[in-house]
Design an enzyme around this catalytic site. Sequence first.
Site, PDB file in Angstrom:
ATOM      1  N   GLU A 215       0.863  -1.183   0.000  1.00  0.00           N
ATOM      2  CA  GLU A 215       0.000   0.000   0.000  1.00  0.00           C
ATOM      3  C   GLU A 215       0.895   1.227   0.000  1.00  0.00           C
ATOM      4  OE1 GLU A 215      -2.891   0.061   3.180  1.00  0.00           O
ATOM      5  OE2 GLU A 215      -2.751   2.244   3.368  1.00  0.00           O
TER       6      GLU A 215
ATOM      7  N   GLU B  88      -2.117  11.355   4.062  1.00  0.00           N
ATOM      8  CA  GLU B  88      -3.210  11.206   5.016  1.00  0.00           C
ATOM      9  C   GLU B  88      -3.141  12.381   5.985  1.00  0.00           C
ATOM     10  OE1 GLU B  88      -4.030   6.756   6.150  1.00  0.00           O
ATOM     11  OE2 GLU B  88      -1.859   7.048   5.994  1.00  0.00           O
TER      12      GLU B  88
END
Length: 274
Positions: free
Chosen positions: A155, A160
């Site tokens: 990933e 974020e």
Amino acid sequence: MKLFSISTLVLLLLGTACSNPYTRSTGYIYLQKQHRPEKKWTLVWKDDFNSPNLDTSKWTRIPPGTSDWNKHMSTHQDCFRMDSGYVYLRGIRNPDPASDPRPFITGGIYTKGKFAFQYGKIEIRAKLECATGSWPAMWMLAEQNKYGAYPKNGEIDIMEHLNFEHKVYQTTHSYYTLNLKQTNNPPHSGTAAFNRDGFNTFGIKWFPDKIVFTVNGKETFTYPRITGVDASQWPYDQPFYLLIDQQLGGSWVGKVNPLQLPVQMIVDWVKVYQ
């Protein structure tokens, strides 16, 4: 004259095809050709969100799931808005609790099954609104199941953001970091400052031997491929697709304050180069 024009056109088309920095796999997967790092980036895919509706040839609304990140995802129209060249991905109080018991729902889009690429540069220009429990994210997952169930295919978290923080997190996850707990050999995550009140451009430059994270064109963190460790350290040798979503709540970001909703991630454009 007509023969000359046709032959010239054919030559031009062949020249254009030969100059592409990628080859296509199954029609929508862009595989970067070898030795591209020595050449200039070429734009291969983009969306400026200038249409009145989401381009469904490129994007799908993310359905709900059971993980922290997608347990509030919804395809409800109120979680999405297209206006003046922007797509608004919204976290809102649930307008229909009679048919959906969740207290709030969120909007996200991904390119799964419609666009994926292996190696290159991606940039996403967006504004991140803030709220308690807000967790906007831009990230990538493997399009094909090369190594097995998650997290073996890896990933890549381009960006974020949590709550009201003045920094973003940029991270790689894999079997190596999550299961083998190898988070510092090499370091798998970094943070970077950004303009919390305006638009920023978040991205990565992805090579066969490293992933370079960027904010507003500045290199902020690099995750290298290293030798002498478990092979699961580098699952990033396969095509990945893109996810952009306004998430809410979870064990990392914490509880949501419904009084601070709606909250939005406002995306201006996405550009991919190879």
